[in-house]
Design a protein around this motif. Structure first.
Motif, PDB file in Angstrom:
ATOM      1  N   ALA A 114       2.829 -11.007 -17.181  1.00  0.00           N
ATOM      2  CA  ALA A 114       3.982 -11.187 -16.302  1.00  0.00           C
ATOM      3  C   ALA A 114       4.746  -9.875 -16.157  1.00  0.00           C
ATOM      4  N   VAL A 115       4.960  -9.197 -17.280  1.00  0.00           N
ATOM      5  CA  VAL A 115       5.677  -7.921 -17.250  1.00  0.00           C
ATOM      6  C   VAL A 115       4.827  -6.848 -16.580  1.00  0.00           C
ATOM      7  N   ARG A 116       3.554  -6.827 -16.925  1.00  0.00           N
ATOM      8  CA  ARG A 116       2.671  -5.823 -16.340  1.00  0.00           C
ATOM      9  C   ARG A 116       2.583  -5.977 -14.825  1.00  0.00           C
ATOM     10  N   GLY A 117       2.503  -7.224 -14.364  1.00  0.00           N
ATOM     11  CA  GLY A 117       2.434  -7.456 -12.926  1.00  0.00           C
ATOM     12  C   GLY A 117       3.658  -6.915 -12.203  1.00  0.00           C
ATOM     13  N   ALA A 118       4.832  -7.163 -12.787  1.00  0.00           N
ATOM     14  CA  ALA A 118       6.074  -6.676 -12.173  1.00  0.00           C
ATOM     15  C   ALA A 118       6.139  -5.153 -12.175  1.00  0.00           C
ATOM     16  N   LEU A 119       5.733  -4.544 -13.286  1.00  0.00           N
ATOM     17  CA  LEU A 119       5.815  -3.084 -13.388  1.00  0.00           C
ATOM     18  C   LEU A 119       4.760  -2.381 -12.526  1.00  0.00           C
ATOM     19  N   GLU A 120       3.556  -2.952 -12.455  1.00  0.00           N
ATOM     20  CA  GLU A 120       2.541  -2.327 -11.601  1.00  0.00           C
ATOM     21  C   GLU A 120       2.914  -2.468 -10.127  1.00  0.00           C
ATOM     22  N   ALA A 121       3.553  -3.577  -9.779  1.00  0.00           N
ATOM     23  CA  ALA A 121       4.037  -3.730  -8.400  1.00  0.00           C
ATOM     24  C   ALA A 121       5.110  -2.677  -8.106  1.00  0.00           C
ATOM     25  N   LEU A 122       5.987  -2.456  -9.084  1.00  0.00           N
ATOM     26  CA  LEU A 122       7.008  -1.410  -8.921  1.00  0.00           C
ATOM     27  C   LEU A 122       6.345  -0.045  -8.753  1.00  0.00           C
ATOM     28  N   ALA A 123       5.325   0.226  -9.535  1.00  0.00           N
ATOM     29  CA  ALA A 123       4.626   1.508  -9.443  1.00  0.00           C
ATOM     30  C   ALA A 123       4.012   1.704  -8.066  1.00  0.00           C
ATOM     31  N   VAL A 124       3.432   0.645  -7.526  1.00  0.00           N
ATOM     32  CA  VAL A 124       2.847   0.732  -6.182  1.00  0.00           C
ATOM     33  C   VAL A 124       3.932   1.051  -5.155  1.00  0.00           C
ATOM     34  N   GLY A 125       5.057   0.356  -5.265  1.00  0.00           N
ATOM     35  CA  GLY A 125       6.137   0.589  -4.309  1.00  0.00           C
ATOM     36  C   GLY A 125       6.663   2.007  -4.353  1.00  0.00           C
ATOM     37  N   LEU A 126       6.835   2.529  -5.565  1.00  0.00           N
ATOM     38  CA  LEU A 126       7.358   3.888  -5.705  1.00  0.00           C
ATOM     39  C   LEU A 126       6.340   4.937  -5.260  1.00  0.00           C
ATOM     40  N   ALA A 127       5.057   4.632  -5.488  1.00  0.00           N
ATOM     41  CA  ALA A 127       4.013   5.603  -5.156  1.00  0.00           C
ATOM     42  C   ALA A 127       3.593   5.552  -3.694  1.00  0.00           C
ATOM     43  N   LEU A 128       3.937   4.475  -3.008  1.00  0.00           N
ATOM     44  CA  LEU A 128       3.407   4.264  -1.651  1.00  0.00           C
ATOM     45  C   LEU A 128       3.696   5.408  -0.683  1.00  0.00           C
ATOM     46  N   PRO A 129       4.905   5.944  -0.619  1.00  0.00           N
ATOM     47  CA  PRO A 129       5.129   7.043   0.344  1.00  0.00           C
ATOM     48  C   PRO A 129       4.182   8.218   0.122  1.00  0.00           C
TER      49      PRO A 129
END
Length: 220
Positions: free
Chosen positions: A84-99
């Motif tokens: 659950a935590v990993r899913g939230a953090l990896e989603a955050l990583a994708v969002g920050l890295a997307l640009p």
């Protein structure tokens, strides 16, 4: 040997132990000793001791009374919590890295191509390696040290579980479709879809792990 050299050696030993667990050469519940590993890696016992401390903090190893240091065995509830935590953090990583990845997608596309080729060749080792680098790319590009450190610790806790998943090749290879959805969303500059796709991918991995028999888990 300087303090810096000692710390560098300890990190090398920690990485070697983590890789051994990930590859199934060290298994959950297995007892580890400073003497044996110092001999195996050609280092001092103090370096092994420091590596043990690091990996215990990371969650890969555990200290058990009367047994010493062992490869950590997780309970089903711990697995749910971690994913659950990993899913939230990896989603955050994708969002920050997307640009950054949308502007320069070459590395992301190369990794996806590697995974596609591995699936086509039925090469699990190649797929596993590319999959690891795929997940590591997002926090790297996000350039957030706290996020990277936290995800590293979570990944260490899940190494043996990721290995167990490799037993069922078809389920693992099928996850490549989920990778493609993430990549497509990044290329489309669609942050919300990319984040959701990553979160769903991680949660799906956790669901597969929960299908394993009880003997893979510690008692709650």
């Amino acid at each position: 040997m300087t303090e810096r050299d000692t710390l560098s050696t300890a990190q090398h030993v920690a990485s070697a132990i983590a890789q051994a667990v990930r590859g199934g050469h060290l298994v959950p519940g297995q007892r580890l000793t400073e003497t044996e590993l110092a001999s195996r890696y050609g280092v001092s016992r103090s370096s092994v001791r420091e590596a043990f401390q690091r990996l215990t903090v990371d969650g890969l190893l555990a200290f058990e009374p009367h047994r010493g240091v062992t490869v950590r065995r997780l309970s089903r509830r711990e697995v749910d919590n971690l994913f659950a935590v990993r899913g939230a953090l990896e989603a955050l990583a994708v969002g920050l890295a997307l640009p950054g990845l949308h502007a320069a997608p070459a590395r992301l596309l190369a990794l996806q191509a590697e995974m596609d080729e591995a699936v086509e060749a039925n090469d699990m080792a190649k797929f596993s390696d590319a999959n690891t680098r795929f997940h590591e790319l997002f926090p790297e590009i996000a350039d957030n040290a706290v996020l990277t450190e936290t995800l590293t610790r979570l990944s260490n806790s899940l190494y043996w579980l990721q290995f167990r998943m490799l037993v069922d090749r078809q389920h693992v290879f099928a996850s490549n479709v989920e990778h493609r959805h993430i990549v497509e969303a990044v290329l489309a500059d669609d942050r919300s879809t990319a984040e959701a796709a990553m979160r769903e991918h991680v949660i799906a991995s956790g669901a597969l792990i929960q299908k394993l028999s009880d003997d893979h888990f510690a008692r709650a």
